[in-house]
Design a protein around this motif. Structure first.
Motif, PDB file in Angstrom:
ATOM      1  N   THR A   5       0.864  -1.180   0.000  1.00 36.74           N
ATOM      2  CA  THR A   5       0.000   0.000   0.000  1.00 36.74           C
ATOM      3  C   THR A   5       0.898   1.227   0.000  1.00 36.74           C
ATOM      4  O   THR A   5       1.957   1.222   0.632  1.00 36.74           O
ATOM      5  N   ARG A  90      -4.419   0.843   6.952  1.00 36.85           N
ATOM      6  CA  ARG A  90      -4.640  -0.400   7.710  1.00 36.85           C
ATOM      7  C   ARG A  90      -5.362  -1.481   6.894  1.00 36.85           C
ATOM      8  O   ARG A  90      -5.531  -2.602   7.355  1.00 36.85           O
ATOM      9  N   ASP A  93      -4.836  -6.975   2.782  1.00 36.88           N
ATOM     10  CA  ASP A  93      -3.767  -7.958   2.941  1.00 36.88           C
ATOM     11  C   ASP A  93      -2.400  -7.429   2.561  1.00 36.88           C
ATOM     12  O   ASP A  93      -1.464  -8.219   2.354  1.00 36.88           O
ATOM     13  N   SER A  94      -2.250  -6.116   2.457  1.00 40.50           N
ATOM     14  CA  SER A  94      -0.922  -5.595   2.115  1.00 40.50           C
ATOM     15  C   SER A  94       0.064  -5.956   3.220  1.00 40.50           C
ATOM     16  O   SER A  94      -0.247  -5.876   4.402  1.00 40.50           O
ATOM     17  N   GLN A  95       1.259  -6.335   2.800  1.00 39.30           N
ATOM     18  CA  GLN A  95       2.289  -6.721   3.754  1.00 39.30           C
ATOM     19  C   GLN A  95       3.150  -5.539   4.172  1.00 39.30           C
ATOM     20  O   GLN A  95       3.658  -5.497   5.283  1.00 39.30           O
ATOM     21  N   THR A  96       3.328  -4.585   3.239  1.00 37.62           N
ATOM     22  CA  THR A  96       4.189  -3.431   3.481  1.00 37.62           C
ATOM     23  C   THR A  96       3.473  -2.161   3.076  1.00 37.62           C
ATOM     24  O   THR A  96       2.850  -2.108   2.010  1.00 37.62           O
ATOM     25  N   VAL A  97       3.551  -1.147   3.925  1.00 38.72           N
ATOM     26  CA  VAL A  97       2.981   0.164   3.625  1.00 38.72           C
ATOM     27  C   VAL A  97       4.130   1.148   3.421  1.00 38.72           C
ATOM     28  O   VAL A  97       4.967   1.330   4.306  1.00 38.72           O
ATOM     29  N   ALA A 113      -1.123   1.510  10.342  1.00 37.92           N
ATOM     30  CA  ALA A 113      -0.540   0.376   9.619  1.00 37.92           C
ATOM     31  C   ALA A 113       0.210  -0.555  10.563  1.00 37.92           C
ATOM     32  O   ALA A 113       0.112  -1.787  10.450  1.00 37.92           O
ATOM     33  N   LYS A 118       1.379  -4.439   9.702  1.00 36.96           N
ATOM     34  CA  LYS A 118       2.041  -4.288   8.409  1.00 36.96           C
ATOM     35  C   LYS A 118       3.441  -3.702   8.590  1.00 36.96           C
ATOM     36  O   LYS A 118       3.628  -2.783   9.389  1.00 36.96           O
ATOM     37  N   ASP A 119       4.383  -4.213   7.837  1.00 31.42           N
ATOM     38  CA  ASP A 119       5.719  -3.637   7.841  1.00 31.42           C
ATOM     39  C   ASP A 119       5.672  -2.252   7.204  1.00 31.42           C
ATOM     40  O   ASP A 119       4.817  -1.962   6.357  1.00 31.42           O
ATOM     41  N   VAL A 144       6.410  -5.650  14.141  1.00 30.25           N
ATOM     42  CA  VAL A 144       6.480  -5.025  12.822  1.00 30.25           C
ATOM     43  C   VAL A 144       7.903  -4.522  12.552  1.00 30.25           C
ATOM     44  O   VAL A 144       8.567  -4.013  13.456  1.00 30.25           O
TER      45      VAL A 144
END
Length: 397
Positions: A5, A90, A93-97, A113, A118-119, A144
């Motif tokens: 994201t 937030r 299913d994104s893993q990294t913002v 986030a 999320k990382d 995180v």
């Protein structure tokens, strides 16, 4: 494929991140986008990348955004305002913002986030500068990782790969010297907005370019490095390196010094933050040391760059003081860009605001304390700036 994201999609960090996503479609999938007010660019990004959720901070532009993407199928969830940006951070299913939003506005979305597990690919240094006392415990609580996405801290992070715990002795942050590195200090009274925005090495947003001209960007990076890597302020140094080929260095306990080198290109640290712990093959121009030529270094001139000492002092004071420093700087730079104050008024404003905050500095601030200090500092700058303007003529473009 890593799901990401992007917060701040229409700024320089955002557009370069999207260049990476477009170049590596098998590596990265875009889940969400959030932007400030550039509705036309945001609409074009939606058409190209088809995110599931989108927010525009300027609420009044939401109807126009709906109109511009009316024929897009499938339609993303569309939100607006600060609450919308936080929801995008937030979401899903994104893993990294990637936090490419400028200023303290990035703090609340980043916290959202983190709380969603999320990382963070951190391009928004204010998150740690202002919110470090709150953010660090949240990172530990939620397990995180923060992956630095700006060139200097990415360089440090890359050099630290494989260094044993306790092996780090000193951090050396390199600085280009900004728009006025070759100006005599006496000439700074003549600075215009156009002068300040002529960075010799990088193409960046207006605010960060002015921060580079004052070297406040490097002072803020010192505070960020303290939070990211845990070193005392006495062990974090700044050196002027005009070529911007060495992006920063670390000294180890045995006096070995490691450096990360590359052409001035923000895509490299962004790609590493997104792909870590992997290395992704790139066809970008490779560094040619012969072409780069001489690499030179010099000590920064504290008379020319008073913002550095202000940042070190705020970092050592700790608590809510870095938040005040950051907010005062943001407000003062905005006034300068609007031609309401002179270039040299920027450090004058910041120093007065930090001095006023000393008696109210919270040693262990809550998020509410930080947000209140941020708001107070911005208001105080407006008051101080009016006094600085009395009898002065602002230098226009």
């Amino acid at each position: 494929m890593k799901a990401i994201t992007l917060i701040g999609s229409t700024g320089s960090i955002g557009t370069q991140t999207l260049d990476i996503v477009a170049q590596y479609p098998e590596q990265f999938r875009l889940v969400g986008l959030a932007a400030g007010n550039n509705v036309e660019m945001l609409a074009a990004q939606i058409r190209q990348f088809h995110p599931s959720i989108v927010a525009i901070c300027a609420e009044e532009k939401l109807p126009l955004l709906r109109e511009l993407i009316a024929d897009v199928d499938p339609q993303p969830v569309l939100l607006a305002g600060e609450a919308g940006v936080i929801e995008v951070a937030r979401y899903g299913d994104s893993q990294t913002v990637v936090t490419g939003i400028v200023g303290c506005a990035g703090l609340l979305p980043t916290i959202a986030a983190i709380e969603a597990g999320k990382d963070i690919a951190l391009a928004n240094k204010e998150t740690l500068i202002a919110g470090g006392p709150v953010v660090l415990p949240l990172l530990e609580k939620h397990g995180v990782k923060v992956l630095p996405a700006d060139s200097e801290h990415s360089a440090i992070f890359q050099c630290l790969q494989g260094v044993p715990k306790g092996g780090l002795r000193k951090i050396i942050l390199t600085a280009s010297g900004g728009s006025f590195r070759d100006w005599p200090v006496e000439k700074l009274t003549e600075v215009t907005v156009a002068d300040a925005l002529k960075h010799p090495n990088w193409s960046m947003g207006r605010k960060i370019t002015v921060d580079s001209a004052t070297l406040m960007n490097k002072g803020l990076e010192v505070i960020e490095a303290h939070f990211l890597f845990g070193l005392d302020y006495d062990d974090i140094e700044i050196v002027i390196h005009p070529q911007s080929i060495i992006h920063s260095l670390i000294e180890l306990q045995d006096t070995s010094v490691l450096a990360q080198l590359g052409w001035p290109d923000m895509r490299l640290p962004l790609l590493y933050a997104l792909s870590w712990p992997e290395r992704v093959y790139s066809a970008w121009e490779r560094l040619d040391l012969v072409k780069a030529g001489s690499l030179t270094f010099k000590e920064p001139d504290h008379q020319k760059y008073p913002c550095m000492k202000l940042a070190y002092a705020a970092g050592r004071a700790g608590g809510s003081m870095p938040a005040v420093l950051n907010a005062a700087n943001e407000q003062a730079v905005a006034l300068f860009l609007d031609e309401q104050i002179r270039f040299l008024d920027i450090p004058r404003c910041i120093e007065q605001i930090c001095d006023r905050h000393q008696k109210d500095n919270r040693s262990n601030p809550s998020l509410d304390d930080i947000l209140a200090a941020d708001k107070w500092a911005r208001q105080e700058v407006l008051s101080v700036s009016k006094k600085l303007q009395q009898g002065a003529t602002v230098v226009s473009v």
